[in-house]
Design a protein around this motif. Sequence first.
Motif, PDB file in Angstrom:
ATOM      1  N   PHE A   1     -42.468  48.163   6.570  1.00 26.36           N
ATOM      2  CA  PHE A   1     -42.098  47.011   5.746  1.00 26.36           C
ATOM      3  C   PHE A   1     -40.691  47.170   5.180  1.00 26.36           C
ATOM      4  N   LYS A   2     -40.337  48.386   4.765  1.00 21.23           N
ATOM      5  CA  LYS A   2     -38.996  48.624   4.207  1.00 21.23           C
ATOM      6  C   LYS A   2     -37.915  48.309   5.246  1.00 21.23           C
ATOM      7  N   LYS A   3     -38.142  48.763   6.476  1.00 21.75           N
ATOM      8  CA  LYS A   3     -37.171  48.483   7.547  1.00 21.75           C
ATOM      9  C   LYS A   3     -37.075  46.990   7.819  1.00 21.75           C
ATOM     10  N   GLN A   4     -38.224  46.334   7.860  1.00 22.84           N
ATOM     11  CA  GLN A   4     -38.230  44.903   8.144  1.00 22.84           C
ATOM     12  C   GLN A   4     -37.567  44.108   7.023  1.00 22.84           C
ATOM     13  N   ILE A   5     -37.782  44.494   5.780  1.00 25.21           N
ATOM     14  CA  ILE A   5     -37.138  43.817   4.649  1.00 25.21           C
ATOM     15  C   ILE A   5     -35.641  44.054   4.684  1.00 25.21           C
ATOM     16  N   ALA A   6     -35.227  45.303   4.976  1.00 22.13           N
ATOM     17  CA  ALA A   6     -33.797  45.623   5.029  1.00 22.13           C
ATOM     18  C   ALA A   6     -33.076  44.840   6.116  1.00 22.13           C
ATOM     19  N   SER A   7     -33.786  44.521   7.203  1.00 17.12           N
ATOM     20  CA  SER A   7     -33.166  43.783   8.308  1.00 17.12           C
ATOM     21  C   SER A   7     -33.305  42.271   8.152  1.00 17.12           C
ATOM     22  N   GLY A   8     -33.863  41.837   7.018  1.00 15.16           N
ATOM     23  CA  GLY A   8     -33.985  40.409   6.765  1.00 15.16           C
ATOM     24  C   GLY A   8     -35.278  39.775   7.222  1.00 15.16           C
ATOM     25  N   GLY A   9     -36.235  40.600   7.644  1.00 12.85           N
ATOM     26  CA  GLY A   9     -37.551  40.098   8.043  1.00 12.85           C
ATOM     27  C   GLY A   9     -37.586  39.612   9.481  1.00 12.85           C
ATOM     28  N   PRO A  10     -38.722  39.076   9.899  1.00 11.63           N
ATOM     29  CA  PRO A  10     -39.939  38.889   9.101  1.00 11.63           C
ATOM     30  C   PRO A  10     -40.716  40.189   8.924  1.00 11.63           C
ATOM     31  N   VAL A  11     -41.582  40.201   7.909  1.00 10.22           N
ATOM     32  CA  VAL A  11     -42.507  41.308   7.705  1.00 10.22           C
ATOM     33  C   VAL A  11     -43.788  40.976   8.464  1.00 10.22           C
ATOM     34  N   THR A  12     -44.232  41.905   9.313  1.00  8.72           N
ATOM     35  CA  THR A  12     -45.383  41.634  10.178  1.00  8.72           C
ATOM     36  C   THR A  12     -46.655  42.276   9.631  1.00  8.72           C
ATOM     37  N   VAL A  13     -47.690  41.470   9.506  1.00 11.19           N
ATOM     38  CA  VAL A  13     -49.013  41.917   9.068  1.00 11.19           C
ATOM     39  C   VAL A  13     -49.996  41.478  10.148  1.00 11.19           C
ATOM     40  N   THR A  14     -50.949  42.353  10.481  1.00  7.33           N
ATOM     41  CA  THR A  14     -51.834  42.036  11.603  1.00  7.33           C
ATOM     42  C   THR A  14     -52.788  40.880  11.293  1.00  7.33           C
ATOM     43  N   HIS A  15     -53.288  40.812  10.042  1.00  9.33           N
ATOM     44  CA  HIS A  15     -54.295  39.782   9.723  1.00  9.33           C
ATOM     45  C   HIS A  15     -54.201  39.459   8.229  1.00  9.33           C
ATOM     46  N   PRO A  16     -54.360  38.190   7.834  1.00 12.20           N
ATOM     47  CA  PRO A  16     -54.246  37.847   6.410  1.00 12.20           C
ATOM     48  C   PRO A  16     -55.325  38.464   5.536  1.00 12.20           C
ATOM     49  N   ASP A  17     -56.461  38.860   6.122  1.00  8.88           N
ATOM     50  CA  ASP A  17     -57.567  39.399   5.322  1.00  8.88           C
ATOM     51  C   ASP A  17     -57.719  40.908   5.450  1.00  8.88           C
ATOM     52  N   ILE A  18     -56.836  41.581   6.171  1.00  7.01           N
ATOM     53  CA  ILE A  18     -56.998  43.014   6.378  1.00  7.01           C
ATOM     54  C   ILE A  18     -56.760  43.767   5.071  1.00  7.01           C
ATOM     55  N   ILE A  19     -57.659  44.712   4.769  1.00  2.00           N
ATOM     56  CA  ILE A  19     -57.537  45.513   3.547  1.00  2.00           C
ATOM     57  C   ILE A  19     -57.613  46.985   3.908  1.00  2.00           C
ATOM     58  N   ARG A  20     -57.012  47.810   3.070  1.00  2.00           N
ATOM     59  CA  ARG A  20     -57.024  49.249   3.273  1.00  2.00           C
ATOM     60  C   ARG A  20     -57.093  49.961   1.920  1.00  2.00           C
ATOM     61  N   TYR A  21     -57.659  51.176   1.953  1.00  2.00           N
ATOM     62  CA  TYR A  21     -57.564  52.068   0.806  1.00  2.00           C
ATOM     63  C   TYR A  21     -56.253  52.830   0.937  1.00  2.00           C
ATOM     64  N   PHE A  22     -55.575  53.050  -0.186  1.00  2.00           N
ATOM     65  CA  PHE A  22     -54.278  53.714  -0.119  1.00  2.00           C
ATOM     66  C   PHE A  22     -54.176  54.826  -1.154  1.00  2.00           C
ATOM     67  N   MET A  23     -53.383  55.828  -0.792  1.00  2.00           N
ATOM     68  CA  MET A  23     -53.096  56.944  -1.680  1.00  2.00           C
ATOM     69  C   MET A  23     -51.730  57.499  -1.302  1.00  2.00           C
ATOM     70  N   THR A  24     -51.013  58.045  -2.263  1.00  3.25           N
ATOM     71  CA  THR A  24     -49.713  58.641  -1.933  1.00  3.25           C
ATOM     72  C   THR A  24     -49.923  59.995  -1.249  1.00  3.25           C
ATOM     73  N   ILE A  25     -48.945  60.409  -0.472  1.00  5.36           N
ATOM     74  CA  ILE A  25     -49.061  61.680   0.258  1.00  5.36           C
ATOM     75  C   ILE A  25     -49.211  62.866  -0.694  1.00  5.36           C
ATOM     76  N   PRO A  26     -48.382  62.981  -1.760  1.00  8.34           N
ATOM     77  CA  PRO A  26     -48.551  64.131  -2.659  1.00  8.34           C
ATOM     78  C   PRO A  26     -49.932  64.188  -3.306  1.00  8.34           C
ATOM     79  N   GLU A  27     -50.445  63.031  -3.749  1.00  7.58           N
ATOM     80  CA  GLU A  27     -51.767  63.033  -4.374  1.00  7.58           C
ATOM     81  C   GLU A  27     -52.829  63.432  -3.360  1.00  7.58           C
ATOM     82  N   ALA A  28     -52.738  62.905  -2.135  1.00  7.51           N
ATOM     83  CA  ALA A  28     -53.717  63.249  -1.100  1.00  7.51           C
ATOM     84  C   ALA A  28     -53.700  64.748  -0.819  1.00  7.51           C
ATOM     85  N   ALA A  29     -52.512  65.336  -0.700  1.00 10.54           N
ATOM     86  CA  ALA A  29     -52.399  66.768  -0.405  1.00 10.54           C
ATOM     87  C   ALA A  29     -52.997  67.608  -1.534  1.00 10.54           C
TER      88      ALA A  29
END
Length: 643
Positions: free
Chosen positions: A466-494
């Motif tokens: 997303f950062k690369k796509q925003i920096a290049s002016g978009g578009p930002v690509t998402v596979t599906h409008p309803d897709i959800i994920r659990y997220f955690m930062t790398i340091p916390e996960a480690a």
Amino acid sequence: MLLKKFLGMSRQKKIFLMLILDFLLLPLSLWSAVGLRTDHWALHTQYPIGIYFMASLVAIPVFIKMGLYRSVVRYMEDRAILTIIAAVTISIVIFGSLIFFLGLSNVPRGALLIYWLLATVYIVCSRFLARAAIRMLSGIGGRRHGNKVVIYGAGDAGRQLAVALRTGPDCEPAAFVDDDPAKHGLNIGGIKVYGSAELPRLIRRLGIEQVLLAIPSLPRSRRIEIVNRLEPLAVQVRVVPGMAELISGEAHLYDVREVDIDELLGREVVVPNTTLLMKNIAGKNVMVTGAGGSIGSELCRQIIKNQPARLVLYEQSEFALYSLEYELQQIIATKQLPIELIPVLGSVQNGERAFGIMARYGVQTIYHAAAYKHVPIVEFNMTEGVLNNTLGTNITAEAAIRANVETFVLISTDKAVRPTNVMGASKRMAELCLQAFAQDPAIQTRFSIVRFGNVLGSSGSVVPLFKKQIASGGPVTVTHPDIIRYFMTIPEAAQLVIQAGTMGGSGEVFVLDMGAPVKIVDLARRMIHLSGFEVKDEQNPDGDIAIEFTGLRPGEKLYEELLIGDAVEGTSHPRIMKANESFLTRSLLEEKLHSLIGACLANDCETLQRVFLECVSGFRPDCEIKDHLYPARGNVAPLRLLH
């Protein structure tokens, strides 16, 4: 222009000109003081002309000693006034003592007081007028140059940040914003303080491009709250480093950064348990497989902090191994840690090499992070995914048992739960391998599994994309409008992986609390807004960056799960749970592993899928076989599988 010529001079010439200016200003100050006190303005009325230049001869050495000629005028701060006052005061005390001993006692004391005042004003004004002229000429602090920014926080950090920004041409502090009503309406260094409620109006009226959060001592929860309030304003938000980073010297006040990923999520990080972090690491010989990957490399950074005796980096990518070794060696050298770092190039499929390394370096704890994790890629390369994720884990675990390793921790994934793809199924099979070993009373190695969801910022994460796509002016690509994920930062996960690894040893599956699931499209909108842009859609056709939906990829699910069943219990850590799940007997598992080996050797994707359907609970492939070699054409050379 004379000022431009002055800017082009060498530092030594500039110092010399400043010294000459002071040499002339001090006699002028003394003459003015005497004239004001006695009302006699002729130079020879009472004193010889040399007495006036004696003031310079006394003061200049004091100024040099006090460092008045070492400071760079362009970057001079207001506190330099105190240094000038001190230098002038000391020089006048010496000068007054000299004229007393020389018998010039008829110099009125009031003239010396006026001389002190005038000399201070002349020297201060000469510096700060020069500073203003230089900054105006070079664009520093000028309103025609730099992006206009608002500093959120009018405390000490905010004031210092404003001074730092004014020394460069990139940013112009246009206003302070603070939540303290007592500061509203104040003027700090020529910058007015406003309430946070006025921020939307300031952004529109002043053309603000960035908001800088300058409250390093603020609790993370409060900072997340402020970021949430700023997100709808579609203005770029950057953050001053935290107080811990400032105190440790890891960052400076002017090192503003992008909003942290956990601030994007609005997730509060739990402080790690130091005892759990150190239990399997401190003073021990530790090995990380897949050390060069996103999770593996962060595990190594966290392990280094807990001071093992030796850390073995086991990695098949030469460049990743080189990069990680260089980074860790820098940390070890800087902090003077007594840690031996062993970089090893090797594959987890080569059991003899893995065993030899474990035995030679006396490995006591292994964190097995080596895996292929990208769902679509593994879907098109089934045999390689199974060889690395399932058979590679089994081979490495067998090597650990032979080498008498004390603890073996597998880093797994939420995609192993009721998988719809080969990657998830291969990781669940890897879990089953360790669970089977753990049930054998003859095996002394303690096995445990840690399962969690997506980590933000990893090589396969949507955030870098997303950062690369925003920096290049978009578009930002998402596979599906309803897709959800659990997220955690790398340091916390480690950190949580390390802590969870100390709690088990009998094949337990530990599940990390990933918090609330996040809609990927909401994360995309949040990143667009906090980068200073507006989403372009039907409601806002004049927006900056569009979000496009590309459709689910092969093997991809709309949502992920962390538990196969409902049997879960808590542990001593609030973010770590223990799942009680079924597993295969060792004899049955070995039979299935032989089938997988034969299928890999023959590139038989149908058999691979059949074994997964038999062994992996809830495996339901959502698409037909996509492997590049399916159906196999011609004679395919058999694969070599190293045990």
